[in-house]
Each structure stands twice: as structure tokens, then as C-alpha cells.
Design an enzyme around this catalytic site. Structure first.
Site, PDB file in Angstrom:
ATOM      1  N   ASN A  11      -4.935  -5.604   5.680  1.00 51.17           N
ATOM      2  CA  ASN A  11      -3.642  -5.862   4.745  1.00 51.17           C
ATOM      3  C   ASN A  11      -3.592  -7.524   4.383  1.00 51.17           C
ATOM      4  O   ASN A  11      -3.372  -8.249   5.208  1.00 51.17           O
ATOM      5  CB  ASN A  11      -2.372  -5.616   5.392  1.00 51.17           C
ATOM      6  CG  ASN A  11      -0.990  -5.727   4.718  1.00 51.17           C
ATOM      7  OD1 ASN A  11      -0.992  -6.387   3.509  1.00 51.17           O
ATOM      8  ND2 ASN A  11       0.136  -5.388   5.140  1.00 51.17           N
ATOM      9  N   LYS A  18      -3.546  -9.298   7.880  1.00 57.87           N
ATOM     10  CA  LYS A  18      -3.189  -8.641   9.186  1.00 57.87           C
ATOM     11  C   LYS A  18      -4.475  -7.408   9.255  1.00 57.87           C
ATOM     12  O   LYS A  18      -4.876  -6.783   8.138  1.00 57.87           O
ATOM     13  CB  LYS A  18      -1.830  -7.580   8.895  1.00 57.87           C
ATOM     14  CG  LYS A  18      -0.827  -8.481   9.023  1.00 57.87           C
ATOM     15  CD  LYS A  18       0.543  -7.795   8.929  1.00 57.87           C
ATOM     16  CE  LYS A  18       1.732  -8.763   8.615  1.00 57.87           C
ATOM     17  NZ  LYS A  18       2.837  -7.685   8.126  1.00 57.87           N
ATOM     18  N   ARG A  92      -4.659  -2.044   2.140  1.00 49.77           N
ATOM     19  CA  ARG A  92      -3.706  -1.986   1.735  1.00 49.77           C
ATOM     20  C   ARG A  92      -3.856  -2.628   0.263  1.00 49.77           C
ATOM     21  O   ARG A  92      -3.943  -3.904   0.175  1.00 49.77           O
ATOM     22  CB  ARG A  92      -2.431  -2.410   2.512  1.00 49.77           C
ATOM     23  CG  ARG A  92      -1.256  -2.336   1.835  1.00 49.77           C
ATOM     24  CD  ARG A  92      -0.142  -2.927   2.603  1.00 49.77           C
ATOM     25  NE  ARG A  92       1.238  -2.711   1.878  1.00 49.77           N
ATOM     26  CZ  ARG A  92       2.181  -3.783   1.920  1.00 49.77           C
ATOM     27  NH1 ARG A  92       1.936  -4.873   2.519  1.00 49.77           N
ATOM     28  NH2 ARG A  92       3.167  -3.493   1.075  1.00 49.77           N
ATOM     29  N   HIS A 181       6.323   0.131  -1.271  1.00 53.76           N
ATOM     30  CA  HIS A 181       6.532   0.720   0.418  1.00 53.76           C
ATOM     31  C   HIS A 181       6.088   2.180   0.337  1.00 53.76           C
ATOM     32  O   HIS A 181       6.493   2.963   1.412  1.00 53.76           O
ATOM     33  CB  HIS A 181       7.705   0.406   1.055  1.00 53.76           C
ATOM     34  CG  HIS A 181       8.117  -0.802   1.137  1.00 53.76           C
ATOM     35  ND1 HIS A 181       9.541  -1.334   1.097  1.00 53.76           N
ATOM     36  CD2 HIS A 181       7.439  -1.962   1.549  1.00 53.76           C
ATOM     37  CE1 HIS A 181       9.541  -2.629   1.475  1.00 53.76           C
ATOM     38  NE2 HIS A 181       8.132  -2.973   1.554  1.00 53.76           N
ATOM     39  N   LEU A 210      14.021  -1.089   6.110  1.00 50.91           N
ATOM     40  CA  LEU A 210      14.658  -2.364   6.004  1.00 50.91           C
ATOM     41  C   LEU A 210      13.610  -3.177   6.794  1.00 50.91           C
ATOM     42  O   LEU A 210      13.925  -3.404   8.154  1.00 50.91           O
ATOM     43  CB  LEU A 210      15.954  -2.027   6.536  1.00 50.91           C
ATOM     44  CG  LEU A 210      16.758  -0.870   5.993  1.00 50.91           C
ATOM     45  CD1 LEU A 210      18.184  -1.079   6.564  1.00 50.91           C
ATOM     46  CD2 LEU A 210      17.080  -1.417   4.469  1.00 50.91           C
ATOM     47  N   ARG A 242      14.151 -11.961  -1.007  1.00 49.99           N
ATOM     48  CA  ARG A 242      14.126 -11.510  -2.561  1.00 49.99           C
ATOM     49  C   ARG A 242      15.758 -11.047  -2.958  1.00 49.99           C
ATOM     50  O   ARG A 242      16.382 -10.378  -1.933  1.00 49.99           O
ATOM     51  CB  ARG A 242      13.410 -10.265  -2.909  1.00 49.99           C
ATOM     52  CG  ARG A 242      11.818 -10.572  -2.452  1.00 49.99           C
ATOM     53  CD  ARG A 242      10.939  -9.364  -3.087  1.00 49.99           C
ATOM     54  NE  ARG A 242       9.630  -9.549  -2.423  1.00 49.99           N
ATOM     55  CZ  ARG A 242       8.942  -8.510  -1.691  1.00 49.99           C
ATOM     56  NH1 ARG A 242       9.417  -7.445  -1.718  1.00 49.99           N
ATOM     57  NH2 ARG A 242       7.837  -8.666  -1.064  1.00 49.99           N
ATOM     58  N   GLU A 385       2.413   1.914   8.911  1.00 51.63           N
ATOM     59  CA  GLU A 385       1.712   1.838   7.783  1.00 51.63           C
ATOM     60  C   GLU A 385       0.329   1.856   8.117  1.00 51.63           C
ATOM     61  O   GLU A 385      -0.470   2.520   7.416  1.00 51.63           O
ATOM     62  CB  GLU A 385       2.290   0.870   6.937  1.00 51.63           C
ATOM     63  CG  GLU A 385       3.498   1.040   6.395  1.00 51.63           C
ATOM     64  CD  GLU A 385       4.219  -0.262   5.796  1.00 51.63           C
ATOM     65  OE1 GLU A 385       4.744  -0.975   6.711  1.00 51.63           O
ATOM     66  OE2 GLU A 385       4.257  -0.555   4.684  1.00 51.63           O
TER      67      GLU A 385
HETATM   68  P1  ADP Z   1       7.838  -6.922   7.126  1.00 50.14           P
HETATM   69  O1  ADP Z   1       6.634  -5.990   7.536  1.00 50.14           O
HETATM   70  O2  ADP Z   1       8.403  -6.636   5.543  1.00 50.14           O
HETATM   71  O3  ADP Z   1       7.493  -8.434   7.198  1.00 50.14           O
HETATM   72  P2  ADP Z   1       9.235  -6.192   9.413  1.00 50.14           P
HETATM   73  O4  ADP Z   1       9.218  -4.626   9.054  1.00 50.14           O
HETATM   74  O5  ADP Z   1       8.283  -6.339  10.438  1.00 50.14           O
HETATM   75  O6  ADP Z   1       9.002  -6.837   8.116  1.00 50.14           O
HETATM   76  O7  ADP Z   1      10.579  -6.634   9.562  1.00 50.14           O
HETATM   77  C1  ADP Z   1      10.799  -8.034  10.042  1.00 50.14           C
HETATM   78  C2  ADP Z   1      12.085  -8.275  10.104  1.00 50.14           C
HETATM   79  O8  ADP Z   1      12.902  -7.346  11.101  1.00 50.14           O
HETATM   80  C3  ADP Z   1      12.463  -9.668  10.699  1.00 50.14           C
HETATM   81  O9  ADP Z   1      12.558 -10.626   9.617  1.00 50.14           O
HETATM   82  C4  ADP Z   1      13.777  -9.440  11.283  1.00 50.14           C
HETATM   83  O10 ADP Z   1      14.873  -9.751  10.316  1.00 50.14           O
HETATM   84  C5  ADP Z   1      13.857  -7.920  11.619  1.00 50.14           C
HETATM   85  N1  ADP Z   1      14.042  -7.765  13.139  1.00 50.14           N
HETATM   86  C6  ADP Z   1      12.797  -7.716  13.834  1.00 50.14           C
HETATM   87  N2  ADP Z   1      13.399  -7.535  15.241  1.00 50.14           N
HETATM   88  C7  ADP Z   1      14.655  -7.666  15.265  1.00 50.14           C
HETATM   89  C8  ADP Z   1      15.745  -7.283  15.957  1.00 50.14           C
HETATM   90  N3  ADP Z   1      15.280  -7.087  17.534  1.00 50.14           N
HETATM   91  N4  ADP Z   1      16.727  -7.262  15.782  1.00 50.14           N
HETATM   92  C9  ADP Z   1      17.264  -7.503  14.564  1.00 50.14           C
HETATM   93  N5  ADP Z   1      16.290  -7.839  13.495  1.00 50.14           N
HETATM   94  C10 ADP Z   1      15.172  -7.591  13.811  1.00 50.14           C
END
Ligand code: ADP
Length: 398
Positions: A11, A18, A92, A181, A210, A242, A385
Site C-alpha cells: 500500500n 505499508k 492497493r 474504502h 471510521l 478532511r 484490508e
Molecule cells: P487509517 O487506516 O485511515 O490511517 P486507522 O483505521 O488505522 O486509520 O485509524 C486510525 C485512527 O483510529 C487514529 O487516528 C485514531 O483516531 C483512532 N484510534 C486508534 N486507536 C484508538 C483508540 N484506542 N481509541 C480511540 N481511537 C483510536
């Protein structure tokens, strides 16, 4: 663990890469890693394999260097990836435009077509292509497969995919809602069906992905009928950085009255908005701490986030008519119990209830957070994913 038959999932972002080496059938992860700040002098790469995590602070001028360094890590663990019998390298790719809606074996023609549609995703597709070229050069005998983030939403009903703008302009510039997504929405909706032990064709569900990026989808019998992201991943929910939905007139005003250039507006809406724009912070863990400490900006950011999320849940309840399951996934969805509770508060009339005790349980497994006897199963379903990309890649190369 042998790498024979495994898939190397890549990715590639603009300054990150990644990777994960995973067995598509069992889901066993041989190794994973991340290279960050590629192109910067302060780049680094972290590799995890055989229970060990190693970090190397090393200059990685480009994605090729990052993949080369990853291959060295594998070599140090006794795995020469070039002749380990990998099934595929799965990439990806963010935007498939109107051309790609299935996992696609990468050929020079496919690369040319991904390049051609790059203007639809100028921040993402070029980075994905750099990763593809580097991997093809370093692992020339392993087939490469592109798995598109837009693919799952290819069949969105016309009414959901169409922007109400001049048809000729829309046609000429391929302006429509593509959705993103998709790999996650596809995977999670399948897991929901498995969890409920019910054929996916028989259930209607809302999936709330989310993470730092965030999107919602309405899925009827396995087929998405709507999703919150549009022509680009900027539309829809409030995200880490965003804005999600805004009045398009705001963009015109920023240009005409505030004198911002198109690039400045792009940066503002993609990188300096959302939660970060509202309270200076995009990590939900920190925002939660700030709210507890009485920070008014963090509170407002949270309220705006939840308000938008509820708006989409409401819309999708109506679009689907009958909803059997609502699934939360990705970093925030899997971890932030307060978001799950607030997103669905007060919806008992619709058969939607979040049980506080169940919601408070922390686990990496799929789980139900609604009581057993309510109409709508509210679930937390971890996304994966990488595994989904590995499975699709391995299936397409036979
Ligand atoms: P992406 O793949 O879109 O970068 P992720 O699915 O890994 O994102 O989600 C990252 C977000 O998840 C972090 O920015 C954080 O806000 C949230 N997050 C991760 N762990 C926790 C937790 N224990 N409690 C609350 N929010 C969390």
C-alpha cells in the site's frame, strides 16, 4: 513460517509504504512493516517478523529504496522473496475510474490506464504507480495484481452515483460518485454475514468505516446502494484531516474572496480540516482526553463528527428501508466506544440499541454490542484490508 503461496500486499502512499506478507487462505501474517517519510532525510522503516520488531532510521530516497530495504529485512529472516514461491504481489490502488472494477493482473497496458485516470486521484494513484513499478523491478517473476478501492462500488445505482450537474460536463470529465474504502466495506460486510450466520444476500446493512479517513455505506443483500465518499475521498463524513461534505460554494468563495489558490484549497480541505481543522488534533485518543479536560474546541469537533455520522445513518436507514445490521470498523470504529454509543443514541424506535456493557468490552474479535433481542444487530467488526487484497490477488492469478 514459509512464504510459499503467500501474497506480498503493498500500500504505497505519497510518502509511505505499508507492506504485509500474508497467506491468503489461513490469514496467517508472516511479516509486516511500514516505511515512513520516504523522500525525506529523516525516513524510517519498521519491520515485524518472527515476534521481533526492528526499526531502521535510514534515508529512503524513494519507494524503490523502501522496498529494497524491506527485502533485506526478509533476507535477514531467511526469506529471499524473489524466489520464495510468492503467489502474487497485491497492490492497493485508490482510483480505478470507470476502467477497473475487478482485481486486475498488472501489465504495461494496465499501468498506462491507471496513469491515464490519475487526474481523478492526483494525490494517490501516482504514488500507487511508483510502488507498482518498484515491485515489478525488484520481484520480476512474481505476478502483480491491482486491487482498486473504488471497485466494490462500481455497481452503485445510477441515482446514487450521479451528481446533479450538467450532463455533458459530467460525461466529458468522468464526474460521478465512485466511492472508496471498497475493499474494507466488501470485507466487513462479508464478515457481518458470517457473524450472523446468514447469507449476505438476505441482509441489509450499514457499514461505518471510521479510521483517519472515514466512510459509510448502505449495502442491500451484498450490493452497495450508496456510500458517503464521492468522486474523491473528500466527500462525506468528517474525517481526521478532511472536511467531508461542505457547500461547494465555499470553495468558490475561498478562491474569489479569500484569494486562495486551487492547491491551497486542496491542502486546506484534505489536510487542515476535519477534526484537525476544528481542534488542532486528528487522533481520537487525544481528542477524548482533551474533552475530559474540558477543552471546548475538542468538544465541538466531536459534536460535529457525531452529527455528520448520524445524518448518514439516518439517510441509509431510509434508503435501505429495513436494516438488519450496523457494523463499526477501522481505528475509531473498532476502539472508540463513545463514538459508537453517541452515533446510535436515541434510536430505540428503529430497533437500534447499544448495550453499554457490551460496548465497553475491548477485543480484536468481531462482536455484538446490541442486546441479543433487538431488531438490528449492532456489531464491531475489525477490518482487514491486507487480507482482502491478498485473497483477491491470489484468486485472480489462479
Ligand atoms: P487509517 O487506516 O485511515 O490511517 P486507522 O483505521 O488505522 O486509520 O485509524 C486510525 C485512527 O483510529 C487514529 O487516528 C485514531 O483516531 C483512532 N484510534 C486508534 N486507536 C484508538 C483508540 N484506542 N481509541 C480511540 N481511537 C483510536
Amino acid at each position: 513460517m514459509s512464504a510459499q503461496g503467500a501474497v506480498l500486499v503493498l500500500n504505497a502512499g505519497s510518502s509511505s509504504l505499508k507492506y504485509q506478507l500474508v497467506h491468503p487462505d489461513s490469514g496467517e501474517v508472516v511479516a509486516d512493516g511500514i516505511a515512513e517519510r520516504i523522500g525525506d532525510r529523516a525516513s524510517s522503516i519498521t519491520h515485524e517478523q518472527d515476534g521481533r520488531t526492528e526499526t531502521d532510521e535510514v534515508s529512503l530516497p524513494d519507494h524503490r529504496a523502501a522496498i529494497e530495504r524491506a527485502l533485506e529485512f526478509f533476507r535477514a529472516h531467511g526469506t529471499e522473496l524473489a524466489d520464495a514461491g510468492l503467489a502474487a504481489v497485491g497492490h492497493r490502488v485508490v482510483h480505478g475510474g470507470r476502467s477497473f472494477y475487478e482485481p486486475t493482473v498488472i501489465t504495461p497496458e494496465v499501468i498506462a490506464e491507471i496513469e491515464r485516470i490519475s487526474p481523478l486521484a492526483p494525490l494517490h494513484n501516482p504514488a500507487n504507480l511508483v510502488g507498482i513499478s518498484a515491485a515489478r523491478e525488484l520481484l520480476p517473476d512474481v505476478p502483480s495484481v491491482a486491487v482498486f478501492d473504488t471497485a466494490f462500488f462500481h455497481g452503485l445505482p445510477d441515482a446514487a452515483a450521479t451528481y446533479a450537474i450538467d450532463r455533458a460536463v459530467a460525461e466529458e470529465h468522468a464526474l460521478r460518485r465512485y466511492g472508496f474504502h471498497g475493499t474494507s466495506h466488501d470485507y466487513v460486510s462479508g464478515q457481518v454475514a458470517r457473524f450472523l450466520d446468514c447469507p449476505i444476500g438476505e441482509i441489509n446493512q450499514i457499514v461505518l468505516h471510521l479510521g483517519n479517513g472515514a466512510s459509510a455505506s448502505a449495502i442491500a443483500g451484498g450490493a452497495p446502494i450508496d456510500t458517503s465518499m464521492g468522486m474523491t475521498p473528500l466527500e462525506g463524513l468528517v474525517m481526521g484531516t478532511r472536511s467531508g461534505d461542505i457547500d461547494p460554494g465555499l470553495v468558490l468563495h475561498l478562491h474569489r474572496a479569500a484569494g486562495l489558490s486551487v492547491d491551497e484549497i486542496d491542502t486546506l480541505l484534505n489536510k487542515q480540516s476535519g477534526l484537525r481543522g476544528l481542534c488542532g488534533e486528528n487522533d481520537f485518543r487525544t481528542i477524548t482526553e482533551q474533552i475530559e479536560a474540558g477543552d471546548a474546541d475538542a468538544r465541538r469537533a466531536y459534536d460535529v463528527y457525531i452529527h455528520r455520522l448520524r445524518r448518514y445513518v439516518g439517510a441509509y436507514l431510509v434508503e435501505l428501508g429495513r436494516v438488519d445490521a450496523i457494523a463499526f470498523t477501522a481505528g475509531v470504529g473498532e476502539n472508540a466506544a463513545s463514538v459508537r454509543a453517541d452515533a446510535l443514541a436515541g434510536l430505540e424506535h428503529y430497533g437500534i440499541v447499544v448495550d453499554p456493557d457490551r460496548n465497553a468490552v475491548r477485543s480484536r474479535e468481531a462482536r455484538r454490542i446490541s442486546p441479543d433481542d433487538t431488531e438490528v444487530a449492532v456489531l464491531v467488526v475489525p477490518t482487514n484490508e491486507e487480507l482482502a487484497i491478498a485473497r483477491q490477488s491470489s484468486a485472480v492469478v489462479g
